[in-house]
Design a protein around this motif. Structure first.
Motif, mmCIF file in Angstrom:
data_model
loop_
_atom_site.group_PDB
_atom_site.id
_atom_site.type_symbol
_atom_site.label_atom_id
_atom_site.label_comp_id
_atom_site.label_asym_id
_atom_site.label_seq_id
_atom_site.Cartn_x
_atom_site.Cartn_y
_atom_site.Cartn_z
ATOM 1 N N SER C 2 4.207 -12.721 -1.534
ATOM 2 C CA SER C 2 4.452 -11.030 -1.262
ATOM 3 C C SER C 2 3.435 -10.249 -0.673
ATOM 4 O O SER C 2 2.327 -10.883 -0.605
ATOM 5 C CB SER C 2 4.962 -10.635 -2.432
ATOM 6 O OG SER C 2 4.173 -10.579 -3.696
ATOM 7 N N GLU C 3 3.496 -9.226 -0.271
ATOM 8 C CA GLU C 3 2.352 -8.425 0.078
ATOM 9 C C GLU C 3 1.423 -8.132 -0.810
ATOM 10 O O GLU C 3 1.651 -7.780 -2.013
ATOM 11 C CB GLU C 3 3.191 -7.102 0.488
ATOM 12 C CG GLU C 3 2.405 -6.037 1.532
ATOM 13 C CD GLU C 3 2.239 -6.752 2.961
ATOM 14 O OE1 GLU C 3 1.384 -6.135 3.436
ATOM 15 O OE2 GLU C 3 2.873 -7.524 3.322
ATOM 16 N N PRO C 4 0.209 -8.319 -0.232
ATOM 17 C CA PRO C 4 -0.880 -8.156 -1.364
ATOM 18 C C PRO C 4 -0.784 -6.722 -1.818
ATOM 19 O O PRO C 4 -0.861 -5.858 -1.037
ATOM 20 C CB PRO C 4 -2.209 -8.807 -0.703
ATOM 21 C CG PRO C 4 -1.873 -8.772 0.653
ATOM 22 C CD PRO C 4 -0.339 -8.817 0.739
ATOM 23 N N SER C 31 -8.460 -10.635 -1.257
ATOM 24 C CA SER C 31 -7.133 -9.682 -1.486
ATOM 25 C C SER C 31 -6.703 -10.209 -2.502
ATOM 26 O O SER C 31 -6.813 -11.193 -2.992
ATOM 27 C CB SER C 31 -6.317 -9.900 -0.294
ATOM 28 O OG SER C 31 -5.940 -11.521 -0.217
ATOM 29 N N ALA C 33 -2.873 -10.510 -4.608
ATOM 30 C CA ALA C 33 -1.495 -10.574 -4.544
ATOM 31 C C ALA C 33 -0.782 -10.057 -6.063
ATOM 32 O O ALA C 33 -1.544 -10.200 -6.968
ATOM 33 C CB ALA C 33 -0.809 -11.785 -4.285
ATOM 34 N N ARG C 72 -1.806 -1.049 -1.494
ATOM 35 C CA ARG C 72 -0.593 -0.759 -0.953
ATOM 36 C C ARG C 72 -0.468 -0.103 0.285
ATOM 37 O O ARG C 72 0.289 0.667 0.624
ATOM 38 C CB ARG C 72 0.171 0.096 -2.159
ATOM 39 C CG ARG C 72 0.294 -0.526 -3.590
ATOM 40 C CD ARG C 72 1.336 -0.034 -4.054
ATOM 41 N NE ARG C 72 1.020 1.080 -4.627
ATOM 42 C CZ ARG C 72 1.492 1.470 -6.015
ATOM 43 N NH1 ARG C 72 2.302 0.746 -6.823
ATOM 44 N NH2 ARG C 72 1.237 2.779 -6.674
ATOM 45 N N GLY C 73 -1.559 -0.628 1.114
ATOM 46 C CA GLY C 73 -1.566 -0.252 2.635
ATOM 47 C C GLY C 73 -2.320 0.965 3.213
ATOM 48 O O GLY C 73 -2.557 1.415 4.022
#
Lengths: 318, 313, 346
Positions: C2-4, C31, C33, C72-73
């Motif tokens: 999944s997205e880190p 990073s 996860a 979260r981006g």
């Protein structure tokens, strides 16, 4: 005697407390690198010079009355103006330096002698002597400072000498407390216990080992107390219980100046500035000394400026 | 807690007894006869005898002390040599003026010290910090009476905003009471405020460096919440003790400031008693000052142990 | 995969000191996860604590932080104080080293737990905040959680206090938990309990964890991946198994070489790094090449003295195929020291 004592003293010093002499040279060097302390040292030195050569420096004598010249504002001939009797304010300020310093020095000398002795004995012997001496100090400490001095003078009568004694008594408890605390810190150190175990006499122990290592806080306290003593002398003279007229005292001059505030502000301003400057100098000197001598507060300073020196010394001592 | 309070109170009582002995001894060390000294050169034998007997001076010293201290406990401090009035009444008459002055002074001191000390600590080496440091250093070095004279010169003389001296009782005229209080309170307040500013600064600086402040920030608290609850709350706790000590010292400064402002308080009373050689009044005033000093210190100690959760063990 | 939750790229921290410009963190990238634990190991002064404080803007203002750290981006490093405050204690929880000093001694436990909840409007009022706080304390295994709310930190033991600190950090249901030497000050038994606790909570909430430590026993116990820091740089990273079994950088080898029978120590085994000869370079005066060069016992390539070796993939383990793991194993060397491990005598 000294043969028995030296081998014990040397290793012990290495363990617990830094040798006093090296500490003071380092301290002195550190002191003079701080601008406020340098300023304070110069002011104190300046006032001492004024006090020593006051009669050469002052333009006139302390009591040269000239009613024709009364209440002249500052200007040519009288830089600080003249007072209600036509006396030169500058000369009286200069001549007052000696009184302030003398009272300060003698009073603090008295506190130092009595207080440090009491503190040494109380801290070193402990038990009932400690209780009796320190409770006595508590009692003296419970009087508001000036009030105790006033009460003492009420008994002894006003005057410069009695002011010295009164101020001296007032500041004795502080020295006793500071000394006692320092002695308690040093007493349990290895070298004191070691020296004691080889039978070094108490008197020698106190004077040669305990006192030098308890000295830093006492030195700091001396400087701070000088500031207080100068203030106290001025206050006592201000209320008429200290130095008596016509002798020039800064506090006395202020109380005389108070009556002429509206006509002659200079009578009150200049002696006041003199007090502030001298007290400020003693306070700054005390701060500077504390930074340098008090190991706890010293660490930051020393880490910045004197680290290599300490490491080298440790190497030599080993 | 109660055990601690009891022990501290007992200690204070012991010290106070010591103070009373010293006060008593001081007066009786006087070279000569206090009554004779008080009466001056012209008096008749009858007045003299009456005063002596009334002061109990015909008794042995120990008896005199015991009489004095036991009536002091009941609030009777003897009668003035000068006016013949009870010393207690004289003191009570002067007390409101001194208490107003001391209270207002400590208020001024705190109003200066807390904001200035905090601002200095929050921005070390800034202009505010430098100014605060220099001013507080000077403030500590200024004699109160000179500060008072300078304030009179400026605000009473040149500007004419406040009276140069005198005291108006609160019950008489609250507004004039406040006006008369401003200059003397600022005088002592500035000096005490300087001491407290320095203390506040170092205390806040220390608190700022504490790890729990970092934790608080990491929780996402706002700057104000962090400052109020995690810096000031901790830093100002010890200020309670220092303020108490300062209040006690302030009493000392008040004695002289009362002279400057013609303030009819205890300091003035004590000084007048010295000049008039009115020993019962002097004894009473000094004893009361010491009593207040010890009481303040006791209250502060107990207050601190209540405020700091770490002590109430 | 999944997205880190967190992607750190080229993180750098500099600080002007009286002795010159200190480069404390120098180009760190990693990073995390969801549900993953990344351990950052290194000696004190390697910049590991500073690197995580920088993420949440907890460093003094004069520190210069560059690079990016997307949580979260969204990049934490360019956020304003107000936005950061919303992230702190909510999306990202942080646990500090010393439980004795990281709680405010004059406020009650309850007060310290609820103030974060109230600040983030997680609860409707003080009553609910207290309920939630008691629940949090129960979650971290504090006996009598309700009673503990009204107690002061000094009334609790060190282990209990650290549980409170962890509860504080978990109050906002964070997606990322940063633990800075969170168990260093605790004794071994308590440490094991805390590690279990974090692992359990992490499983339940799929929290990503960055675990800063200098304790290799802890790394072996909790981490999925490990990142070895030296002089503000990453000198080696990879899965715990790869890095521990086949350390490729001389510094990592030194660390592990001083740790015989690591795995026997178990999760709670608290073996500390034994220092390698010499001291780390001061951050004001880093060497031009590999930061470890002055202390390096191997010196397998002269270029290490003048050029910074890039992070390069390490060859496969004996008996394992290349790419057997999704996570690459990389080391900052010009040569594969792992191959010559026998000759080097690590």
């Amino acid at each position: 005697m000294s043969a028995a004592q030296d081998p014990v003293a040397v290793p012990a010093r290495r363990i617990s407390v830094r040798p006093a002499r090296g500490r003071f040279t380092t301290a002195l060097k550190l002191l003079l690198t701080s601008p406020p302390t340098l300023f304070a040292t110069l002011v104190v030195a300046g006032v001492v010079v004024l006090a020593l050569f006051d009669e050469l420096i002052a333009p006139t004598g302390y009591n040269e009355v000239d009613v024709q010249q009364r209440l002249l504002p500052p200007g040519q001939g009288h830089w600080f103006g003249t007072d209600d009797l036509g006396r030169d304010v500058l000369s009286r300020v200069v001549l007052g330096a000696a009184v302030s310093l003398q009272v300060g020095a003698v009073a603090v000398g008295f506190s130092l002698l009595v207080g440090v002795t009491a503190g040494l004995l109380a801290g070193y012997y402990g038990r009932w002597l400690d209780t009796v001496l320190m409770r006595l100090m508590d009692v003296l400490f419970a009087f508001p400072a000036i009030l105790l001095a006033i009460a003492v003078i009420a008994i002894l009568g006003p005057g410069t000498t009695n002011a010295m004694i009164a101020i001296g008594i007032t500041y004795t408890p502080v020295f006793a407390r500071v000394t006692r605390a320092a002695v308690l810190g040093v007493k349990e150190s290895v070298f004191v216990r070691a020296s004691r175990s080889v039978g070094v006499s108490d008197a020698r122990m106190l004077l040669r080992h305990v006192l030098p290592n308890a000295a830093p806080p006492i030195i700091v306290q001396t400087s701070v107390s000088l500031a207080f003593a100068v203030l106290a002398e001025a206050a006592l003279s201000f209320v008429g219980l200290g130095t008596q007229p016509p002798a020039p005292s800064w506090g006395r001059m202020l109380s005389e100046g108070r009556s002429y505030l509206e006509d002659a502000w200079w009578m009150a301003v200049f002696p006041g500035l003199a007090i502030v400057l001298l007290v400020l100098a003693f306070n700054l000197l005390g701060d500077g000394l504390r930074d340098v001598l008090d190991p706890q507060q010293r660490s930051a300073l020393e880490a910045a400026r004197a680290k290599p020196r300490r490491r080298r010394r440790a190497g030599v001592g080993a | 807690m109660t055990a601690l309070a009891l022990r501290r109170a007992l200690q204070s009582v012991v010290v106070l007894l010591g103070v009373s002995v010293v006060v008593f001894a001081l007066v009786h060390l006087v070279d000569g006869d206090p009554v004779r000294l008080a009466l001056g050169t012209r008096f008749d034998q009858e007045t003299y005898e009456a005063l002596r007997e009334r002061a109990g001076l015909d008794q042995p010293l120990v008896v005199q002390y015991l009489q004095w201290i036991s009536s002091a406990v009941t609030g009777d401090l003897g009668v003035s040599f000068r006016s013949g009035e009870p010393v207690t009444a004289l003191i009570l008459e002067r007390l409101p003026a001194t208490l107003s002055l001391a209270g207002a002074s400590i208020l001024v001191a705190l109003l200066i010290a807390v904001p200035l000390g905090t601002a200095s600590a929050l921005r070390p080496r800034s202009v505010v910090d430098a100014a605060g440091t220099v001013l507080s250093q000077i403030g500590i070095s200024v004699p109160e009476f000179w500060m008072g004279i300078m304030l009179i010169l400026l605000f009473a003389g040149t500007l004419g905003w406040f009276p140069a001296g005198g005291y108006v009782p609160l019950s008489e005229d609250p507004l004039q009471w406040a006006r008369s209080l401003v200059l003397p309170a600022v005088t002592t307040g500035l000096v005490s405020g300087s001491v407290l500013t320095r203390f506040t600064r170092s205390s806040v600086l220390e608190a700022l460096g504490a790890e729990h402040v970092r934790t608080a920030r990491a929780k996402g608290l706002g700057a104000r919440a962090v400052l109020n609850w995690h810096v000031l709350r901790n830093a100002l706790l010890p200020l309670v003790t220092v303020t108490g000590v300062q209040l006690a010292y302030l009493l000392s400064g008040v004695v002289v400031v009362e002279i400057v402002f013609a303030w009819p308080g205890l300091g003035q009373l004590a000084l007048q008693a010295v000049q008039a050689r009115d020993y019962p009044v002097l004894q009473g005033a000094v004893l009361l000052f010491a009593f207040v000093f010890l009481l303040v210190n006791l209250v502060v100690d107990l207050l601190y142990s209540k405020l700091d959760p770490r002590i109430s063990a | 995969m999944s997205e880190p939750v967190l992607v750190v790229e080229d993180l750098r921290v500099q600080l002007d000191t009286p002795r010159g410009n200190a480069r404390i963190v120098n180009g760190l990238s990693y990073s995390v996860a969801p549900g993953e634990t990344v351990a950052v190991v290194g000696e004190s002064g390697s910049g590991k604590s500073v690197s995580v404080m920088a993420l949440l803007g907890l460093l003094p203002k004069r520190a210069r932080v560059t690079g990016s750290a997307r949580f979260r981006g969204r990049d934490l490093l360019t956020m304003r104080e107000r936005e950061l405050r919303a992230v702190r204690g909510d999306g990202v929880g942080m646990v500090f080293q010393d439980p004795m000093t990281s709680l405010n001694p004059v406020l009650t436990i309850g007060r310290q737990l609820t103030e974060g909840l109230l600040a983030h409007r997680k609860v409707s009022g003080k009553r609910e905040a207290r309920e939630r706080a008691a629940q949090l304390l129960a979650d971290v295994g504090l006996p009598d959680p309700r009673g503990a709310l009204d107690r002061f930190p000094h009334e609790l033991s060190g282990g209990m206090r650290q549980r409170v600190v962890i509860a504080t950090a978990l109050a906002g249901d964070p997606a990322l938990l940063i633990a800075d030497e969170a168990t260093t000050a605790l004794d071994v038994t308590v440490q094991a309990q805390i590690l279990d606790l974090v692992a359990r909570l992490q499983d339940e909430h799929r929290t990503g964890v960055v675990w800063i430590t200098h304790d290799l026993g802890v790394v072996a116990g909790v981490a999925d991946r490990v990142l070895v820091m030296y002089g503000g740089r990453c000198v080696e990273d990879g899965t715990v198994d790869d890095v521990f079994e086949r350390p490729a950088h001389p510094y990592t080898q030194g660390l592990l070489g001083s740790l015989p029978q690591l795995h026997d120590g178990g999760a709670g085994g608290s073996r500390e790094l034994v220092a390698i000869g010499g001291t780390p370079p001061p951050p004001t005066d880093l060497p031009p090449g590999c930061v470890f060069w002055p202390r390096c016992p191997v010196r397998g390539d002269e270029r290490c003295a003048t050029e910074q070796p890039p992070l390069t993939p390490v060859g496969p383990r004996d008996g394992a195929g290349a790419g057997s793991s999704a996570v690459p194993h990389r080391a900052a060397t010009f040569y594969d020291a792992a191959r010559g491990a026998g000759e080097v005598g690590s």
